[in-house]
Write an enzyme that holds these catalytic residues in place. Structure first.
Site, PDB file in Angstrom:
ATOM      1  N   GLU B  46       0.961  -1.061  -0.044  1.00 47.71           N
ATOM      2  CA  GLU B  46       0.068   0.094   0.129  1.00 47.71           C
ATOM      3  C   GLU B  46       0.823   1.333   0.002  1.00 47.71           C
ATOM      4  O   GLU B  46       1.643   1.464   0.820  1.00 47.71           O
ATOM      5  CB  GLU B  46      -0.905   0.060   1.279  1.00 47.71           C
ATOM      6  CG  GLU B  46      -2.095  -1.041   1.161  1.00 47.71           C
ATOM      7  CD  GLU B  46      -2.744  -1.174   2.372  1.00 47.71           C
ATOM      8  OE1 GLU B  46      -2.709  -0.410   3.273  1.00 47.71           O
ATOM      9  OE2 GLU B  46      -3.214  -2.422   2.511  1.00 47.71           O
ATOM     10  N   ASP B  57      -4.991   8.414  11.316  1.00 47.29           N
ATOM     11  CA  ASP B  57      -3.531   8.102  11.586  1.00 47.29           C
ATOM     12  C   ASP B  57      -3.147   8.458  12.877  1.00 47.29           C
ATOM     13  O   ASP B  57      -3.206   9.672  13.424  1.00 47.29           O
ATOM     14  CB  ASP B  57      -2.744   8.486  10.453  1.00 47.29           C
ATOM     15  CG  ASP B  57      -2.888   7.713   9.188  1.00 47.29           C
ATOM     16  OD1 ASP B  57      -2.778   6.384   9.394  1.00 47.29           O
ATOM     17  OD2 ASP B  57      -3.140   8.262   8.302  1.00 47.29           O
TER      18      ASP B  57
END
Ligand SMILES: Cc1ncc(COP(=O)(O)O)c(C=O)c1O
Lengths: 404, 263
Positions: B46, B57
């Site tokens: 990814e 995140d």
């Protein structure tokens, strides 16, 4: 033209809920329940009583005589600065804490810029005996120190946001991350008409008490409910949304939103989102925002921590696009001069944010007969240090000139 | 055929996918990292497109994004760097990033360039299901880029089935209610959640992610899924060892046995 959200949370092209799946359950729960809960008679009763007895509403609508004389028109100040905790922010936090209790949440988080929303959140959490964590940019912690002390006294934990510009945007990022990590027990009290649906609509409804009162008060004072113009400053846009709310469909009432130009809209040091922004997604909401060509959100600047935000509520993006409201911007310097003027003419020390709305008088056109309402969103105690610095600089300059 | 779909047809267990942020640690590390990851035997990569405000995140990926942006990474550059990626890389390649940069780039232009370079799929954590269906599904299909949805321990069952119906490569099973890198173990409760989702017998394979950091958590995650995704732990490993190739080799071999090594 509709100025309300549709079933998907959009105002025209703006709004929605661009949340990661991690927040789906919480946001869905809010979307499905917020209207049901806040229009329950019991909720309304508790909300209204607290606004009356605890916050001190209704706030006065004050005919500012000397200011009116100076500008040769009729200027009323909606005194949101006289609310408990010193700004309009508490209208929303009272509403949201009652909602959070009904949703069974046991922990509250909030972001804050000027610290007014943080203080208003810490206050209602103390009142309801609920744990409170407030995220605040490191830069703002320094420039709004009195509010940091107030939050701590009220029992809240203040967590510095240390990324990016270390201001409101970054505090909001941290609050959203906290919410993702604690979604099961935590309600996030967003402080403005921003974020995913239903926040913009929910916060606007809680703040709409401002225009509800203006209508009643004007009727008593001048025999008609509608002014010719309503002026409010716009950070995320909650005090403006509240002051505009009941006039949105009264097309003959001019609505004027005032953004922070910072050092000037072309200087790269500005927070005037509508002046230089483009459409995009910020904090889970499709709206206008300040960004570079690659969609990286740029760092805003304003002397006023409460207006130092690179986005704007989707309602205002819609009012701008449909031209229902006019948006102008005011520089740091213009806001400071407007603040000093209000101190001397009316004996009222305004918040730096609200001073942007006051400075609009220098920019807009109006006639002698008009009735203009300016939403004085907050008081200036938190900004004394900034004001004193500027005053000393001005005095020094004057002495210097006299000596020459 | 789409390489990501093909991967799951050939391999239905222990698929290892590794996430890294393009432009980190250095602006031009992208191809080197991809080559080393393929050589070390990972099944899928990814490629993270850095964003100024990565809401889902934790601190490690936030930091890598900040560094990458400071290094000068942007979408044009990433597509330039990966122009010839399919001359060298045969494993499945997925792009991951937030919605706003794609909106500014133009979603269609983005999908077109991603497809031209040979990317197979896209993960956009803040693209809602409804907006995908209404506005973007046709474009994804036009360029044959698979959209990867996330599900979490809180996603209701009906919604999982809806997401399964809309998916056509794999589903990203977020292991825990938290940001990336927030947790580093897999609890019994999480295993039960994996088991529960597996029992739904979805048509799409499941890759677990968030909180997978080492051999132990990888194996636990794989017990009831088709594989797992490692992000923050890998970024940390890249940060700690300046010799990227060696760091990658060591990291990947600490997770899985070298028996499945690709060419
Ligand atoms: C006194 C005052 N006015 C205005 C604002 C700006 O917020 P909004 O645009 O949501 O009213 C703030 C924010 O902190 C504030 O403290």
């Amino acid at each position: 033209m509709s100025y309300h959200v549709d079933e998907f949370g959009y105002y025209g092209n703006f709004g929605g809920a661009f949340i990661p799946e991690l927040l789906y359950k919480n946001v869905q729960e809010l979307q499905e329940n917020y209207l049901k809960i806040i229009y329950e008679p019991e909720f309304q009763k508790e909300f209204t009583n607290l606004l009356h007895d605890y916050v001190g509403r209704p706030t006065p609508l004050y005919l500012a005589k000397r200011l009116s004389e100076k500008y040769n028109t009729n200027i009323y100040l909606k005194r949101e600065d006289l609310n408990h905790t010193g700004a309009h922010k508490i209208n929303n936090t009272i509403g949201q804490i009652l909602l959070a209790k009904r949703l069974g949440k046991t922990r509250i988080i909030a972001e804050t810029g000027a610290g007014q929303h943080g203080v208003a959140t810490a206050t209602v959490c103390a009142l309801m005996n609920i744990e409170c964590v407030v995220y605040m940019g490191e830069v703002d912690i320094k420039r709004q120190a009195p509010n940091v002390a107030r939050m701590k006294l009220l029992g809240a934990k203040v967590v510095p946001a240390t990324c990016g510009s270390k201001t409101l945007k970054d505090a909001t990022n941290e609050a959203i991350r906290d919410w993702i990590n604690n979604s099961q027990n935590t309600h996030y009290i967003i402080g403005s008409v921003v974020g995913p649906h239903p926040y913009p609509d929910m916060v606007a409804r809680f703040q709409s008490v401002i225009s509800e009162e203006i209508k009643k008060q004007l009727k008593e004072k001048i025999g008609k409910e509608n002014p010719d113009a309503v002026i409010a400053c716009v950070g995320g846009g909650s005090n403006a949304a509240g002051a505009f709310y009941h006039f949105l469909n009264e097309e003959n009432v001019k609505l004027i939103g005032v953004e922070a130009a910072g050092k000037g809209i072309d200087t790269g040091h500005t927070a005037a989102t509508l002046a230089i922004g483009t459409p995009g997604v910020i904090h889970a909401c499709k709206t206008m925002l300040m960004q570079d060509v690659y969609g990286q959100i740029t760092e805003p600047y304003s002397i006023s921590a409460g207006l130092d935000y690179p986005g704007i509520g989707p309602l205002h993006a819609h009012l701008h696009e449909t031209k229902r409201a006019q948006f102008i911007s005011i520089t740091d310097e213009e806001a400071l001069q407007a603040a000093f003027q209000l101190c001397k003419l009316e004996g009222i020390i305004p918040a730096l944010e609200s001073s942007h709305a006051l400075a609009a008088l220098e920019k807009i056109t109006y006639s002698e007969q008009e009735t203009i309402v300016i939403n004085l969103s907050g008081r200036g105690d938190k900004d004394l240090e900034t004001y004193m610095k500027q005053m000393n600089a001005q005095e020094e300059k004057q002495t210097h000139l006299q000596n020459q | 055929m789409n390489r990501t779909k093909e991967l799951f047809q050939k391999k239905s267990k222990d698929v290892l996918s590794v996430y890294f942020t393009a432009g980190f640690p250095d602006l031009n590390s992208t191809m080197d990292i991809l080559l080393s990851l393929q050589k070390s035997g990972v099944d899928m990569v990814e490629v993270g497109m850095p964003f100024s405000d990565p809401l889902a995140d934790g601190p490690i990926i936030q930091h890598s994004s900040e560094v990458a942006l400071r290094n000068g990474m942007n979408l044009d550059l990433l597509f330039e760097q990966t122009k010839d990626v399919r001359k060298h890389i045969t494993i499945s390649l997925v792009l991951m990033g937030y919605l706003n940069p794609l909106l500014q780039y133009g979603v269609e232009k983005f999908l077109q360039r991603a497809a031209e370079n040979g990317f197979d799929a896209l993960i956009v954590p803040d693209l809602p299901v409804r907006e995908y269906e209404f506005y973007y599904k046709d474009l994804f299909e036009k360029y044959k880029i698979k959209n990867i949805f996330l599900i979490t321990p809180d996603t209701p069952k009906e919604r999982i089935h809806k997401i399964d119906a809309l998916s056509d490569a794999f589903i990203y099973l977020v292991s825990t209610l938290g940001t990336t890198g927030a947790k580093t173990n897999i609890s019994d409760e999480q295993q039960d959640y994996f088991k529960r989702i597996a029992s739904y017998q979805l048509k799409n394979p499941l890759l677990a992610g968030f909180g997978i950091s080492n051999k132990e958590t990888f194996e636990k995650a794989c017990a009831h899924t088709n594989g797992a995704i490692i992000g923050s732990a890998f970024i940390k490993a890249l940060e700690q060892d300046k010799n990227t190739e060696q760091a990658i080799k060591n990291f990947v071999s600490s997770i899985k046995q070298p028996e499945h090594i690709h060419k």
